[in-house]
Design a protein around this motif. Structure first.
Motif, PDB file in Angstrom:
ATOM      1  N   ALA A   1      12.717  -7.285  -5.491  1.00 26.91           N
ATOM      2  CA  ALA A   1      11.487  -7.880  -4.955  1.00 26.91           C
ATOM      3  C   ALA A   1      10.287  -7.131  -5.522  1.00 26.91           C
ATOM      4  O   ALA A   1      10.301  -5.905  -5.626  1.00 26.91           O
ATOM      5  CB  ALA A   1      11.472  -7.820  -3.433  1.00 26.91           C
ATOM      6  N   VAL A   2       9.251  -7.885  -5.901  1.00 26.80           N
ATOM      7  CA  VAL A   2       8.066  -7.292  -6.528  1.00 26.80           C
ATOM      8  C   VAL A   2       6.924  -7.236  -5.525  1.00 26.80           C
ATOM      9  O   VAL A   2       6.638  -8.213  -4.834  1.00 26.80           O
ATOM     10  CB  VAL A   2       7.625  -8.113  -7.756  1.00 26.80           C
ATOM     11  N   SER A   3       6.277  -6.078  -5.457  1.00 22.31           N
ATOM     12  CA  SER A   3       5.046  -5.943  -4.666  1.00 22.31           C
ATOM     13  C   SER A   3       3.976  -5.381  -5.596  1.00 22.31           C
ATOM     14  O   SER A   3       4.278  -4.803  -6.640  1.00 22.31           O
ATOM     15  CB  SER A   3       5.260  -5.037  -3.452  1.00 22.31           C
ATOM     16  N   TYR A   4       2.726  -5.572  -5.217  1.00 22.96           N
ATOM     17  CA  TYR A   4       1.595  -5.185  -6.066  1.00 22.96           C
ATOM     18  C   TYR A   4       0.573  -4.384  -5.265  1.00 22.96           C
ATOM     19  O   TYR A   4       0.495  -4.498  -4.046  1.00 22.96           O
ATOM     20  CB  TYR A   4       0.903  -6.428  -6.632  1.00 22.96           C
ATOM     21  N   GLY A   5      -0.245  -3.611  -6.001  1.00 19.38           N
ATOM     22  CA  GLY A   5      -1.371  -2.914  -5.395  1.00 19.38           C
ATOM     23  C   GLY A   5      -0.952  -1.896  -4.351  1.00 19.38           C
ATOM     24  O   GLY A   5      -0.019  -1.114  -4.553  1.00 19.38           O
TER      25      GLY A   5
END
Length: 144
Positions: free
Chosen positions: A61-65
């Motif tokens: 799973a990708v998360s940002y910031g």
């Protein structure tokens, strides 16, 4: 199970300086430059990765910031896990997002910042500024 992975912009001195904290903090995540991986193959939005640090958890799973920072902290010791949970909490979502955005916009003037860290360069597409030569190659797939 794959190892979590924190991606950073190798053309940004501030970003490079920031990810050097990963081993110092004992985070159990790999660290790899955006330019050295196939972003699409990892499910990372290249446009968003130009503006925000991406993190892939062990499930992919990708998360940002600020959520990426929180995710990376969750791979650390108990104190860092607690900090990651607090930073990623719904209660602090807006203030954390605001602080992360401010830092991202001003990273060129922060310690370790370089000309390539300037927001007009780091935001890439549509900025009217030529991008550095190593930007977002689709070749390779390295994990550190």
């Amino acid at each position: 199970m794959p190892r979590p992975l924190l991606l950073y912009d190798a053309d940004c001195g501030f970003c490079l300086r920031a990810v050097r904290w990963v081993p110092r903090l004992g985070l159990a995540t790999g660290v790899t430059a955006l330019q050295d991986v196939d972003l699409a193959g990892l499910g990372v939005d290249a446009g968003r990765a130009e503006r925000e640090l991406p993190f892939l958890d062990a499930d992919g799973a990708v998360s940002y910031g600020h959520r990426a920072v929180a995710g990376a902290l969750l791979t650390g010791n108990r104190v860092l896990v607690t900090l990651g949970r607090v930073l990623g909490s719904r209660v602090l979502d807006r203030p954390s997002s605001f602080v992360y955005g401010w830092v991202a916009r001003h990273r060129g003037s922060l310690p370790g910042g370089t000309v390539t860290c300037q927001p007009t360069v780091c935001t890439g597409a549509g900025s009217g500024v030529p991008e550095p030569s190593r930007r977002w190659s689709s070749a390779g797939s390295s994990t550190a």
